[in-house]
Design a protein around this motif. Structure first.
Motif, mmCIF file in Angstrom:
data_model
loop_
_atom_site.group_PDB
_atom_site.id
_atom_site.type_symbol
_atom_site.label_atom_id
_atom_site.label_comp_id
_atom_site.label_asym_id
_atom_site.label_seq_id
_atom_site.Cartn_x
_atom_site.Cartn_y
_atom_site.Cartn_z
ATOM 1 N N PHE A 23 -9.836 -9.411 0.014
ATOM 2 C CA PHE A 23 -9.580 -8.166 -0.711
ATOM 3 C C PHE A 23 -10.144 -8.310 -2.124
ATOM 4 C CE2 PHE A 23 -6.105 -8.301 2.429
ATOM 5 C CZ PHE A 23 -6.330 -7.087 3.058
ATOM 6 N N SER A 53 5.807 -15.521 5.688
ATOM 7 C CA SER A 53 5.449 -14.198 5.196
ATOM 8 C C SER A 53 4.263 -14.272 4.232
ATOM 9 C CB SER A 53 6.679 -13.639 4.459
ATOM 10 O OG SER A 53 6.510 -12.285 4.264
ATOM 11 N N GLY A 54 3.313 -13.372 4.402
ATOM 12 C CA GLY A 54 2.171 -13.286 3.491
ATOM 13 C C GLY A 54 1.024 -14.207 3.861
ATOM 14 N N CYS A 55 1.077 -14.875 5.036
ATOM 15 C CA CYS A 55 0.009 -15.844 5.353
ATOM 16 C C CYS A 55 -1.223 -15.174 5.973
ATOM 17 C CB CYS A 55 0.534 -16.958 6.251
ATOM 18 S SG CYS A 55 0.917 -16.430 7.934
ATOM 19 N N GLY A 56 -1.153 -13.868 6.300
ATOM 20 C CA GLY A 56 -2.350 -13.171 6.774
ATOM 21 C C GLY A 56 -2.296 -12.682 8.207
ATOM 22 N N LYS A 57 -1.137 -12.745 8.838
ATOM 23 C CA LYS A 57 -1.028 -12.375 10.254
ATOM 24 C C LYS A 57 -1.367 -10.894 10.481
ATOM 25 C CE LYS A 57 3.350 -13.609 10.413
ATOM 26 N NZ LYS A 57 3.605 -13.923 8.997
ATOM 27 N N SER A 58 -0.737 -10.008 9.697
ATOM 28 C CA SER A 58 -0.970 -8.568 9.905
ATOM 29 C C SER A 58 -2.382 -8.171 9.498
ATOM 30 C CB SER A 58 0.037 -7.739 9.099
ATOM 31 O OG SER A 58 1.334 -7.976 9.554
ATOM 32 N N VAL A 59 -2.912 -8.829 8.465
ATOM 33 C CA VAL A 59 -4.282 -8.521 8.043
ATOM 34 C C VAL A 59 -5.249 -8.874 9.176
ATOM 35 C CG1 VAL A 59 -6.119 -9.197 6.441
ATOM 36 C CG2 VAL A 59 -3.827 -8.692 5.560
ATOM 37 N N PRO A 69 -7.808 -1.544 4.395
ATOM 38 C CA PRO A 69 -8.112 -0.608 3.300
ATOM 39 C C PRO A 69 -9.520 -0.822 2.738
ATOM 40 C CG PRO A 69 -6.602 -2.334 2.560
ATOM 41 C CD PRO A 69 -6.788 -2.538 4.034
ATOM 42 N N GLN A 107 3.585 -3.201 12.496
ATOM 43 C CA GLN A 107 4.723 -3.878 11.872
ATOM 44 C C GLN A 107 5.722 -2.886 11.291
ATOM 45 O OE1 GLN A 107 3.735 -6.957 9.051
ATOM 46 N NE2 GLN A 107 5.840 -7.663 8.981
ATOM 47 N N HIS A 220 8.024 -13.598 13.575
ATOM 48 C CA HIS A 220 8.840 -14.589 12.865
ATOM 49 C C HIS A 220 9.855 -15.186 13.819
ATOM 50 C CE1 HIS A 220 7.711 -12.473 9.033
ATOM 51 N NE2 HIS A 220 7.627 -13.725 8.671
HETATM 52 N N1 LIG Z 1 -4.647 -4.039 0.520
HETATM 53 C C1 LIG Z 1 -4.441 -5.276 0.061
HETATM 54 N N2 LIG Z 1 -4.942 -5.677 -1.119
HETATM 55 C C2 LIG Z 1 -4.743 -6.919 -1.567
HETATM 56 N N3 LIG Z 1 -4.051 -7.877 -0.913
HETATM 57 C C3 LIG Z 1 -3.527 -7.531 0.266
HETATM 58 C C4 LIG Z 1 -3.679 -6.226 0.825
HETATM 59 N N4 LIG Z 1 -3.041 -6.194 2.029
HETATM 60 C C5 LIG Z 1 -2.515 -7.434 2.192
HETATM 61 N N5 LIG Z 1 -2.808 -8.224 1.148
HETATM 62 C C6 LIG Z 1 -2.422 -9.626 0.981
HETATM 63 O O1 LIG Z 1 -2.875 -10.341 2.111
HETATM 64 C C7 LIG Z 1 -1.947 -11.380 2.394
HETATM 65 C C8 LIG Z 1 -1.586 -11.386 3.847
HETATM 66 O O2 LIG Z 1 -0.767 -10.237 4.120
HETATM 67 P P1 LIG Z 1 -0.185 -9.960 5.566
HETATM 68 O O3 LIG Z 1 0.440 -8.612 5.488
HETATM 69 O O4 LIG Z 1 -1.233 -10.160 6.586
HETATM 70 O O5 LIG Z 1 0.916 -11.085 5.708
HETATM 71 P P2 LIG Z 1 1.826 -11.396 6.984
HETATM 72 O O6 LIG Z 1 1.511 -12.790 7.402
HETATM 73 O O7 LIG Z 1 1.677 -10.319 7.985
HETATM 74 O O8 LIG Z 1 3.290 -11.374 6.318
HETATM 75 P P3 LIG Z 1 4.669 -10.843 6.944
HETATM 76 O O9 LIG Z 1 5.137 -11.951 7.837
HETATM 77 O O10 LIG Z 1 5.533 -10.671 5.737
HETATM 78 O O11 LIG Z 1 4.411 -9.561 7.666
HETATM 79 C C9 LIG Z 1 -0.755 -11.198 1.452
HETATM 80 O O12 LIG Z 1 -0.893 -12.092 0.394
HETATM 81 C C10 LIG Z 1 -0.910 -9.785 0.978
HETATM 82 O O13 LIG Z 1 -0.390 -9.641 -0.316
#
Ligand SMILES: Nc1ncnc2c1ncn2[C@@H]1O[C@H](COP(=O)(O)OP(=O)(O)OP(=O)(O)O)[C@@H](O)[C@H]1O
Ligand code: SF4
Ligand SMILES: [Mg+2]
Length: 328
Positions: A23, A53-59, A69, A107, A220
């Motif tokens: 990003f 949480s926040g490790c990148g799974k949903s991305v 985005p 999610q 999780h």
């Molecule tokens: N549009 C964005 N712009 C900048 N950073 C982003 C954006 N979307 C996600 N991120 C960052 O990408 C990283 C991964 O986010 P992601 O949502 O994939 O985490 P996750 O593993 O799914 O967490 P969770 O278990 O809480 O759902 C996070 O640090 C988040 O802040």
């Protein structure tokens, strides 16, 4: 990106190679949310993707469906049903991929439902668009679809704002299952459900997979993963650090990556020992292994050299491999 995929397993429902997502932030800062992810999903297989949480799974899931985005940059390859997903145009994704090739349980399900349509209307419309059935038959099919996801048929006339978190979750699952897509991405599909419904939902997803489809379940809930997954992928700070057979991962000999071992040990039903420290900022990653500051096996090499991902592991000093069976 498009074209041939030299190392893809021919039978894969999904083949991901070297996937990166970054990003671009204000001031030129970059957040490396997914780094060099590679894995395959075979027909009939469930792969659980786990990590803090926040490790990148949903991305990662969003990248496969072209739902990132505008400030996201992607690289690498992901092929499903002969279609290169990374960099595919919106028309291809909308007409051939989303709902047809790849179903999604998002999610935050409530945010993905249209506020002015009832759950029944969502299901009927999706059924008609994906299967071509007539209006008259759509209601009966919608009731059957709701039943599969344990959504009560007498609540089909509810609007999204009238649903609890658990009901919205079940509505999203029903919607994702109706297209019978060969690949299902389920992002935290059991959130907000009580234990019985967790089991029921997980088992329904497993049944769906057993018919030759594939499931990437982001969760999780390691108990749900243990219940239905064939393999487990562990993600840390944007990288997949271990992919292992689920029986070996949850049973003996257990995970080999130090982070994966700590993740399991943190469970209340195991050691209940939290992992010390916090994950790094994805906008400020260290040069070497991102887990080094929290790792009790770290050496100087770990701090300076990123371990390559090979044979299912990214670690300079993993736990010992399973013992070889004695020779006859
Ligand atoms: N549009 C964005 N712009 C900048 N950073 C982003 C954006 N979307 C996600 N991120 C960052 O990408 C990283 C991964 O986010 P992601 O949502 O994939 O985490 P996750 O593993 O799914 O967490 P969770 O278990 O809480 O759902 C996070 O640090 C988040 O802040
Ligand atoms: S590479 Fe080193 S610091 Fe990273 S997990 Fe392995 S042993 Fe720990
Ligand atoms: Mg997420």
């Amino acid at each position: 990106m498009s074209g041939a995929h030299p190392s893809a397993a021919p039978a894969s429902v999904l083949s991901v190679r070297g996937l990166h997502v970054r990003f671009r932030m204000r001031g030129g800062r970059q957040v490396a949310a997914v780094r060099d992810a590679s894995f395959d999903l075979a027909p009939g297989e469930c792969l659980a993707l786990v990590g803090e949480s926040g490790c990148g799974k949903s991305v990662l899931a969003s990248a496969l469906l072209g739902l990132l985005p505008g400030n996201a940059q992607t690289a690498g390859s992901a092929i499903a049903g002969g279609i290169e997903l990374i960099g595919a145009d919106e028309r291809t994704l909308a007409r051939r991929v989303r709902g047809r090739r790849i179903g999604l349980i998002p999610q935050s399900p409530a945010a993905h439902l249209t506020p002015v349509r009832t759950v029944g209307a969502h299901l009927e419309e999706t059924l008609r668009a994906l299967t071509g059935i007539r209006r008259r038959e759509a209601r009966r099919a919608a009731v059957a679809a709701a039943e599969r996801a344990a959504f009560p048929a007498d609540l089909l006339d509810r609007y999204p704002h009238e649903l609890s978190g658990g009901l919205a979750q079940r509505a999203a699952t029903a919607l994702a299952l109706v297209g019978d897509a060969p690949l299902l991405l389920a992002d935290e599909p059991t959130t907000g459900l009580d234990r019985d419904l967790v089991h029921r939902t997980a088992d329904e997803l497993r049944r769906h997979t057993d018919d030759g489809r594939a499931l990437l379940m982001i969760t999780h809930d390691l108990a749900a993963a243990q219940r239905i997954a064939d393999r487990v992928a562990v993600m840390y700070a944007g990288r997949i650090v271990e992919i292992a057979d689920a029986d070996a991962f949850f049973g003996a000999p257990g995970p080999r990556h130090p982070y994966a071992r700590r993740l399991l040990a943190a469970l209340p039903e195991r050691d209940f020992t939290p992992i010390p420290g916090l994950p790094p900022e994805l906008g400020d990653l260290p040069e070497g292994c991102a887990f080094a500051p929290r790792c009790d096996r770290a050496t100087d090499t770990c701090a300076t050299t990123l371990p390559a991902f090979a044979a299912g592991l990214s670690c300079h000093h993993p736990a010992a491999p399973p013992a070889e069976p004695p020779r006859a």
